[in-house]
Design a protein around this motif. Structure first.
Motif, mmCIF file in Angstrom:
data_model
loop_
_atom_site.group_PDB
_atom_site.id
_atom_site.type_symbol
_atom_site.label_atom_id
_atom_site.label_comp_id
_atom_site.label_asym_id
_atom_site.label_seq_id
_atom_site.Cartn_x
_atom_site.Cartn_y
_atom_site.Cartn_z
ATOM 1 N N THR A 48 59.050 22.792 8.754
ATOM 2 C CA THR A 48 60.712 23.859 9.544
ATOM 3 C C THR A 48 61.703 23.364 9.408
ATOM 4 N N LEU A 49 62.747 23.638 9.195
ATOM 5 C CA LEU A 49 64.485 23.105 8.585
ATOM 6 C C LEU A 49 64.716 23.442 10.748
ATOM 7 N N LEU A 50 65.403 22.399 10.383
ATOM 8 C CA LEU A 50 66.458 22.063 11.498
ATOM 9 C C LEU A 50 67.729 22.299 11.229
ATOM 10 N N SER A 51 68.167 22.723 9.868
ATOM 11 C CA SER A 51 69.478 22.167 9.271
ATOM 12 C C SER A 51 70.103 23.987 9.826
ATOM 13 N N THR A 52 71.864 24.028 9.457
ATOM 14 C CA THR A 52 72.227 25.136 9.445
ATOM 15 C C THR A 52 73.605 25.676 9.158
ATOM 16 N N GLY A 53 74.372 26.615 8.856
ATOM 17 C CA GLY A 53 74.614 27.594 7.638
ATOM 18 C C GLY A 53 74.599 26.561 6.441
ATOM 19 N N SER A 54 75.487 26.064 5.505
ATOM 20 C CA SER A 54 75.805 25.952 4.311
ATOM 21 C C SER A 54 73.949 25.061 3.716
ATOM 22 N N MET A 55 74.249 24.424 4.969
ATOM 23 C CA MET A 55 73.195 23.371 4.500
ATOM 24 C C MET A 55 71.165 23.633 4.372
ATOM 25 N N ARG A 56 71.851 24.122 5.531
ATOM 26 C CA ARG A 56 70.377 25.115 5.744
ATOM 27 C C ARG A 56 70.032 26.527 4.426
ATOM 28 N N ARG A 57 71.318 26.507 3.994
ATOM 29 C CA ARG A 57 70.686 27.803 2.056
ATOM 30 C C ARG A 57 70.644 26.581 1.204
ATOM 31 N N ARG A 58 71.132 25.564 0.870
ATOM 32 C CA ARG A 58 71.243 25.132 -0.259
ATOM 33 C C ARG A 58 69.674 24.555 -0.047
ATOM 34 N N LEU A 59 69.440 24.361 1.154
ATOM 35 C CA LEU A 59 67.990 23.302 1.084
ATOM 36 C C LEU A 59 66.993 24.427 1.410
ATOM 37 N N LEU A 60 67.051 25.446 1.382
ATOM 38 C CA LEU A 60 66.049 26.821 0.976
ATOM 39 C C LEU A 60 66.468 27.026 -0.459
ATOM 40 N N ASP A 61 67.175 26.470 -0.907
ATOM 41 C CA ASP A 61 67.426 27.456 -2.562
ATOM 42 C C ASP A 61 66.375 26.387 -3.373
ATOM 43 N N ILE A 62 66.896 25.045 -3.059
ATOM 44 C CA ILE A 62 66.143 24.394 -3.485
ATOM 45 C C ILE A 62 64.500 23.880 -3.149
ATOM 46 N N GLY A 63 63.613 25.300 -2.302
ATOM 47 C CA GLY A 63 62.962 24.926 -2.475
ATOM 48 C C GLY A 63 62.554 24.763 -1.106
ATOM 49 N N LEU A 64 62.958 23.765 -0.192
ATOM 50 C CA LEU A 64 62.666 23.144 1.034
ATOM 51 C C LEU A 64 62.057 24.223 1.665
ATOM 52 N N VAL A 65 60.689 25.711 1.799
ATOM 53 C CA VAL A 65 60.309 26.025 2.786
ATOM 54 C C VAL A 65 59.065 25.951 3.389
ATOM 55 N N GLU A 66 58.764 26.435 4.417
ATOM 56 C CA GLU A 66 57.716 26.482 5.009
ATOM 57 C C GLU A 66 56.227 26.040 3.981
ATOM 58 N N ASN A 67 55.541 24.950 4.341
ATOM 59 C CA ASN A 67 53.955 24.970 3.903
ATOM 60 C C ASN A 67 54.392 24.243 2.523
ATOM 61 N N THR A 68 55.254 23.978 1.710
ATOM 62 C CA THR A 68 56.118 23.212 0.447
ATOM 63 C C THR A 68 55.373 21.613 0.412
#
Length: 77
Positions: free
Chosen positions: A19-39
């Protein structure tokens, strides 16, 4: 099951993102680079000062600051 943050993964080790605990724009950036569940993530190394660390994420090498790594919860493999 050994759950840690991305900061706890040493060079050469693999982990799976829970899981990601980040919020806001940093969460969006991490998701954009592929840090999604089960990666699958591999730590490739740390800079000489220890920050940032390089990770292999979905075929791309990404440097992430330790401040941001602490918000990525993973399970070591």
């Amino acid at each position: 099951m050994n759950t840690n943050s991305l900061n706890d993964i040493n060079p050469g080790e693999h982990a799976i993102v829970n899981t990601l605990l980040s919020t806001g724009s940093m969460r969006r950036r991490l998701l954009d680079i592929g840090l999604v569940e089960n990666t699958n993530v591999e730590c490739l190394g740390r800079s000489p000062g220890g920050d940032p660390s390089a990770f292999l994420i979905r075929g791309a090498v990404i440097a992430i600051r330790s401040e941001d790594c602490k918000n990525v919860i993973v399970t070591r493999q």
